[in-house]
Design an enzyme around this catalytic site. Structure first.
Site, PDB file in Angstrom:
ATOM      1  N   LYS A  83     139.037 -51.928  -4.553  1.00  0.00           N
ATOM      2  CA  LYS A  83     138.554 -53.292  -4.830  1.00  0.00           C
ATOM      3  C   LYS A  83     139.508 -53.990  -5.794  1.00  0.00           C
ATOM      4  CE  LYS A  83     133.824 -51.952  -3.862  1.00  0.00           C
ATOM      5  NZ  LYS A  83     132.582 -51.364  -4.361  1.00  0.00           N
ATOM      6  N   GLN A 128     128.964 -50.205  -9.595  1.00  0.00           N
ATOM      7  CA  GLN A 128     129.317 -49.268  -8.524  1.00  0.00           C
ATOM      8  C   GLN A 128     128.250 -48.188  -8.408  1.00  0.00           C
ATOM      9  OE1 GLN A 128     132.045 -49.541  -6.372  1.00  0.00           O
ATOM     10  NE2 GLN A 128     131.054 -47.838  -5.300  1.00  0.00           N
ATOM     11  N   ASP A 151     127.180 -58.586  -4.907  1.00  0.00           N
ATOM     12  CA  ASP A 151     126.848 -57.568  -3.907  1.00  0.00           C
ATOM     13  C   ASP A 151     125.665 -58.009  -3.044  1.00  0.00           C
ATOM     14  OD1 ASP A 151     128.443 -55.338  -3.665  1.00  0.00           O
ATOM     15  OD2 ASP A 151     127.631 -54.345  -5.434  1.00  0.00           O
TER      16      ASP A 151
END
Ligand code: NAP
Length: 313
Positions: A83, A128, A151
């Site tokens: 990422k 994460q 997200d």
């Protein structure tokens, strides 16, 4: 001219993103020795990253993502590194807060998120997953401000999606699947779509997006009786079961489009998905490779969501 931008893309479209046209570009790109189209997520993701870089030059604000990486899970460290690389390529910035397992507590994570929520130069916050054992991911995630939830996992954003609204960030993996289909000119409207998996981050939002785009949707899970008889009804089959090699020729109608979301590491360190690809080449009309299919699209959509959070303010 065919409209390549479905409703779910309206927010990114307002800030200048376009769904690339891979339909004609990739007309002749097939899995070797077959008529099965290879849906090249990696190349499409690169195209979207390029769009980010181009748009970034026109905007005074540089999109910035804060990443919370708790614990030592090796796969999570690889995902975060990928990422960071993609963000750097687009000219966006990231800052990763690495917290060793020994120092992780729920209250420390929530405190960090609250600090990031209050910073106007942080446009997106990504925690994460998975978090170290004993930490409730739902408690931690719900501390994120909905406007920074790039997200798309929060109740506020998932709820909007369930209502058929595209006002919030969409979960990156199913969003990437939908952009992949649109980019290849694969229409969803009126099709039978089957999703294998009902997780909150992939299966459920994928089903909601397909439904919003006019498909007739069936969702399968571990309790589904006679999986092949259900999956064989699919014109579009999205597989997100997290079970290596679960789906083979007996599950797929000839000519169906198959999107393989699963990711598994083989003993020789190569990657594979939930589908037995060799059985589907020459049987499905189009298929995503693993690696190089859905995975890179997930990262590209994280960039798009972060840019949308920064530039729609
Ligand atoms: P998950 O939370 O474990 O959910 C798996 C789902 O599949 C569950 O709903 C489960 O049913 C269902 N399932 C399991 N075995 C099944 C079977 N034999 N038949 C039918 N359904 C079955 O996994 P996830 O987070 O959604 O991820 C799924 C896969 O996608 C994993 O391999 C993951 O690594 C991968 N993934 C890839 C990306 C990417 O960017 N490429 C992103 C996210 C996830 P129950 O609900 O009944 O348990």
């Amino acid at each position: 001219m065919k409209n390549r931008s479905p409703d779910f893309f309206s927010k990114p479209a307002r800030i200048g993103f376009q769904i690339p046209d891979f339909e004609k570009l990739d007309k002749d790109i097939l899995f070797p020795g077959s008529s099965t189209r290879k849906l090249r997520g990696k190349e499409l993701a690169n195209e979207l990253i390029l769009q980010c870089a181009t748009l970034s030059k026109k905007h005074p604000l540089r999109p910035h993502l804060a990443v919370v990486l708790a614990g030592e899970d090796p796969a999570s460290h690889v995902y975060v590194a990928n990422k960071e690389k993609a963000f750097a390529k687009a000219g966006f910035s990231t800052e990763t807060f690495r917290i060793p397992s020994a120092e992780v507590t729920q209250s420390r994570l929530i405190q960090l998120i609250e600090t990031l929520n209050a910073k106007p130069d942080v446009h997106g916050i990504l925690v994460q997953l998975p978090l170290p054992s004993g930490i409730s991911s739902s408690n931690v995630l719900s501390a994120i401000s909905p406007s920074k939830d790039v997200d798309g996992f929060l109740k506020e954003n998932m709820g909007a999606l369930a209502l058929g609204e595209f006002s919030g960030a969409l979960p990156c993996t199913p969003f990437g699947v939908m952009v992949l289909l649109a980019s290849y000119g694969i229409s969803v409207e009126g099709k039978n779509a089957v999703v294998v998996g009902r997780s909150n981050i992939v299966g459920k939002p994928a089903a909601l997006l397909l439904l919003s785009c006019g498909a007739t949707v069936t969702v399968c899970h571990s309790r589904t009786v006679d999986l092949p008889s259900v999956t064989k009804t699919a014109d579009i089959l999205v597989v997100a079961a997290g079970k290596k090699g679960l789906i083979g020729k007996e599950h797929v109608k000839a000519g169906a489009v198959v999107i393989d979301v699963g990711v598994h590491r083989n003993p020789d360190n190569t990657l594979c998905g939930d589908c037995r690809v060799e059985e589907l080449i020459g049987h499905a009309s189009a298929l995503t490779p693993v690696p190089g299919g859905v995975g890179p699209m997930t990262i590209a959509m994280l960039l798009v969501n972060t840019a949308s959070a920064a530039w729609s303010e």
